[in-house]
Scaffold this motif. Structure first.
Motif, PDB file in Angstrom:
ATOM      1  N   SER A   1       0.777   9.115   3.503  1.00 12.20           N
ATOM      2  CA  SER A   1      -0.585   9.653   3.571  1.00 12.20           C
ATOM      3  C   SER A   1      -0.617  11.055   2.980  1.00 12.20           C
ATOM      4  O   SER A   1       0.408  11.742   2.924  1.00 12.20           O
ATOM      5  N   CYS A   2      -1.797  11.467   2.507  1.00 15.13           N
ATOM      6  CA  CYS A   2      -1.953  12.848   2.052  1.00 15.13           C
ATOM      7  C   CYS A   2      -3.416  13.243   2.102  1.00 15.13           C
ATOM      8  O   CYS A   2      -4.297  12.381   2.189  1.00 15.13           O
ATOM      9  N   SER A   3      -3.673  14.547   2.094  1.00 14.77           N
ATOM     10  CA  SER A   3      -5.065  15.004   2.107  1.00 14.77           C
ATOM     11  C   SER A   3      -5.270  16.047   0.997  1.00 14.77           C
ATOM     12  O   SER A   3      -6.207  16.830   1.022  1.00 14.77           O
ATOM     13  N   ASP A   4      -4.400  16.018   0.022  1.00 12.31           N
ATOM     14  CA  ASP A   4      -4.472  16.955  -1.108  1.00 12.31           C
ATOM     15  C   ASP A   4      -4.336  16.124  -2.384  1.00 12.31           C
ATOM     16  O   ASP A   4      -3.379  15.345  -2.524  1.00 12.31           O
ATOM     17  N   TYR A   5      -5.290  16.271  -3.300  1.00 17.12           N
ATOM     18  CA  TYR A   5      -5.248  15.449  -4.522  1.00 17.12           C
ATOM     19  C   TYR A   5      -3.938  15.654  -5.296  1.00 17.12           C
ATOM     20  O   TYR A   5      -3.436  14.747  -5.945  1.00 17.12           O
ATOM     21  N   ALA A   6      -3.383  16.873  -5.214  1.00 17.31           N
ATOM     22  CA  ALA A   6      -2.150  17.159  -5.951  1.00 17.31           C
ATOM     23  C   ALA A   6      -0.981  16.305  -5.469  1.00 17.31           C
ATOM     24  O   ALA A   6      -0.011  16.090  -6.200  1.00 17.31           O
TER      25      ALA A   6
ATOM     26  N   ALA B   1      -6.408   9.797   7.104  1.00 15.08           N
ATOM     27  CA  ALA B   1      -5.374   9.278   6.209  1.00 15.08           C
ATOM     28  C   ALA B   1      -4.177   8.781   7.025  1.00 15.08           C
ATOM     29  O   ALA B   1      -3.652   7.684   6.789  1.00 15.08           O
ATOM     30  N   ASP B   2      -3.766   9.562   8.010  1.00 15.79           N
ATOM     31  CA  ASP B   2      -2.615   9.196   8.843  1.00 15.79           C
ATOM     32  C   ASP B   2      -2.854   7.896   9.602  1.00 15.79           C
ATOM     33  O   ASP B   2      -1.984   7.033   9.675  1.00 15.79           O
ATOM     34  N   ILE B   3      -4.046   7.779  10.191  1.00 14.38           N
ATOM     35  CA  ILE B   3      -4.354   6.591  11.022  1.00 14.38           C
ATOM     36  C   ILE B   3      -4.274   5.318  10.190  1.00 14.38           C
ATOM     37  O   ILE B   3      -3.620   4.352  10.569  1.00 14.38           O
ATOM     38  N   LEU B   4      -4.925   5.342   9.017  1.00 16.08           N
ATOM     39  CA  LEU B   4      -4.892   4.134   8.180  1.00 16.08           C
ATOM     40  C   LEU B   4      -3.484   3.903   7.607  1.00 16.08           C
ATOM     41  O   LEU B   4      -2.997   2.776   7.574  1.00 16.08           O
ATOM     42  N   ALA B   5      -2.828   4.991   7.171  1.00 20.62           N
ATOM     43  CA  ALA B   5      -1.486   4.873   6.588  1.00 20.62           C
ATOM     44  C   ALA B   5      -0.537   4.173   7.563  1.00 20.62           C
ATOM     45  O   ALA B   5       0.245   3.292   7.183  1.00 20.62           O
ATOM     46  N   LYS B   6      -0.646   4.543   8.821  1.00 19.96           N
ATOM     47  CA  LYS B   6       0.215   3.945   9.845  1.00 19.96           C
ATOM     48  C   LYS B   6      -0.029   2.431   9.952  1.00 19.96           C
ATOM     49  O   LYS B   6       0.908   1.649  10.093  1.00 19.96           O
ATOM     50  N   GLN B   7      -1.308   2.052   9.875  1.00 14.58           N
ATOM     51  CA  GLN B   7      -1.653   0.631  10.037  1.00 14.58           C
ATOM     52  C   GLN B   7      -1.125  -0.236   8.894  1.00 14.58           C
ATOM     53  O   GLN B   7      -0.893  -1.426   9.065  1.00 14.58           O
TER      54      GLN B   7
ATOM     55  N   ILE C   1       0.874  -1.175   0.000  1.00 12.61           N
ATOM     56  CA  ILE C   1       0.000   0.000   0.000  1.00 12.61           C
ATOM     57  C   ILE C   1       0.913   1.228   0.000  1.00 12.61           C
ATOM     58  O   ILE C   1       1.587   1.530   0.989  1.00 12.61           O
ATOM     59  N   LEU C   2       0.940   1.898  -1.141  1.00 12.56           N
ATOM     60  CA  LEU C   2       1.848   3.036  -1.316  1.00 12.56           C
ATOM     61  C   LEU C   2       1.414   4.237  -0.498  1.00 12.56           C
ATOM     62  O   LEU C   2       2.211   4.889   0.167  1.00 12.56           O
ATOM     63  N   GLN C   3       0.105   4.542  -0.584  1.00  4.76           N
ATOM     64  CA  GLN C   3      -0.362   5.826  -0.071  1.00  4.76           C
ATOM     65  C   GLN C   3      -1.852   5.768   0.236  1.00  4.76           C
ATOM     66  O   GLN C   3      -2.605   5.077  -0.451  1.00  4.76           O
ATOM     67  N   ILE C   4      -2.227   6.522   1.263  1.00  4.31           N
ATOM     68  CA  ILE C   4      -3.645   6.684   1.603  1.00  4.31           C
ATOM     69  C   ILE C   4      -3.996   8.163   1.451  1.00  4.31           C
ATOM     70  O   ILE C   4      -3.370   9.016   2.091  1.00  4.31           O
ATOM     71  N   TYR C   5      -4.997   8.445   0.611  1.00  4.44           N
ATOM     72  CA  TYR C   5      -5.532   9.801   0.549  1.00  4.44           C
ATOM     73  C   TYR C   5      -6.839   9.849   1.339  1.00  4.44           C
ATOM     74  O   TYR C   5      -7.697   8.952   1.207  1.00  4.44           O
ATOM     75  N   SER C   6      -6.980  10.886   2.151  1.00  6.39           N
ATOM     76  CA  SER C   6      -8.300  11.195   2.705  1.00  6.39           C
ATOM     77  C   SER C   6      -8.421  12.704   2.831  1.00  6.39           C
ATOM     78  O   SER C   6      -7.427  13.387   3.089  1.00  6.39           O
ATOM     79  N   ARG C   7      -9.634  13.216   2.629  1.00  5.25           N
ATOM     80  CA  ARG C   7      -9.897  14.638   2.792  1.00  5.25           C
ATOM     81  C   ARG C   7      -9.491  15.076   4.204  1.00  5.25           C
ATOM     82  O   ARG C   7      -9.013  16.170   4.426  1.00  5.25           O
TER      83      ARG C   7
END
Lengths: 259, 259
Positions: B50-55, B39-45, B28-34
């Motif tokens: 993680s990121c919260s910006d589509y760019a 995003a951080d919580i799932l990314a850690k698991q 799992i490369l990356q988790i995006y959430s608004r």
């Protein structure tokens, strides 16, 4: 002490209860059923006599268990005349007072479960709800209940009535939702097996968390787009369509109220 | 071959699916959430960025899994511009064609289950419904699906839509029936625990027999006396009362139709 039992009725509930009591070393004296064949079938399973005529019902039992439909009970009591006998019924919806005038020693022994003859149930896990006119009978019914179930409760007639109503929602109405799901899948050539893990998980979830917290799906967030699409899909089923809208609104209202 | 995956969304479904894929050795490369925190919580698991910006969404993944609400998907696709990437969504209610114009390689990876973050689920038992625009992607999604589930199915968009509708009945509506049961018990000072064995047995019964055969209770035989008593008990709950009458009639109709 209760030892010898007569069953009035040989339906699903009578069958499972008689088998459980037999296994707990109670002596099932006799099975009455309007239908001779039903009486015979159950009697054979629990090593009892059988009859299909009220006049033949034995008078020497310690307890008479009425497992009849609610409608059939009064005429059975009228016909049997068991004035000084211990009587219990097994119905969620009837108050204990239905026995008034027919005996001075009566109560209720209500197992809360959905019974089908073909399906074995583990009686030890079935909640048994007990009520009695006297402390003496109450103790005897508690003793009997504890021999077949790990969950025996004293409930008033009012509580039992409400419990039965709640059971209609959580069992019968739930099963109807399964039935509708099954119909919808069949229409599109899918197997009901697809829904089975979801059905189990939905039931297992509320063993651990409140139903309020377990709720998911479009209705709880009132997602109009999904709801409208679903309603359109149900155009050929006006009955399911009305039910869909109605339950969705009910979910939304109950959740908004609680927030 | 799919190896590196980006998740767009970090809700209940994304969480369980990302965990299952991670366990099956996908990266799992990356988790995006608004919401950055989600995003951080799932990314850690799942040991991801993680990121919260589509760019900031990485462009080098083999697969982009969209686990967003149905409404949020179009604007996410608009913002992300993943023209030549493999895209899948995880929604029961959306057709595969929502991806048209946004990529040439897309499909659906729909796990049919009710997810709550706090509750672990055994993904191997969850039906995975797959659809893809090409045979190549279909094979890759089937391969991925079979690594995490024992029940992988190819379904068309129409079938999936109907399945999702059926799931609303069998899961969300069923859970609402549990909720009503719980409310009714609380009113009379009883614990929801009383209903739990009945809830489980009702769900287990239809694993083995058709819902039609499993039905019991007053509605299927349309026992007017019991139904009227129940309706009276619901006088203080006009919403539940209407629902009671409505579902009882629906049960009766569906059963009479089938006889």
């Amino acid at each position: 002490m209760i030892k010898n039992i007569v069953f009035i009725g040989a339906g699903n509930l009578a069958t499972h209860l008689a088998l459980a009591l037999k296994q707990a070393s109670y002596n099932i004296l006799q099975i009455y059923s309007r239908t001779r064949l039903s009486a015979d079938i159950l009697a054979k399973q629990v090593d009892a006599d059988s009859c299909s005529d009220y006049a033949e019902v034995r008078r020497d039992a310690d307890l008479y268990v009425f497992a009849l439909s609610d409608k059939a009970l009064p005429s059975a009591l009228e016909a049997l005349k068991l004035k000084n006998k211990r009587l219990v019924h097994t119905a969620g919806s009837l108050p204990m007072s239905v026995f008034e005038g027919y005996s001075s020693c009566y109560g209720v022994f209500y197992p809360l479960q959905t019974f089908s003859k073909a399906r074995e149930v583990d009686f030890s896990k079935i909640p048994l709800c007990i009520e009695a006119i006297s402390i003496d009978l109450e103790s005897e019914l508690l003793l009997m209940g504890n021999k077949i179930s790990n969950s025996v409760q004293l409930l008033s007639s009012n509580q039992r009535k409400q419990l039965h109503l709640a059971a209609v929602f959580t069992c019968n109405f739930t099963n109807h939702m399964y039935h509708i799901g099954q119909e919808l899948l069949q229409e599109e050539g899918m197997d009901f097996d697809l829904l089975k893990p979801l059905i189990l998980e939905t039931a297992e979830k509320v063993q651990e968390m409140p139903a309020q917290a377990a709720q998911t799906g479009p209705a709880v967030r009132f997602d109009e787009d999904v709801i409208k699409t679903h309603e359109e899909s149900l155009n050929m089923h006006p009955d399911f369509q009305k039910l869909y809208r109605f339950v969705s609104e009910s979910i939304y209202h109950l959740h908004s109220k609680k927030k």
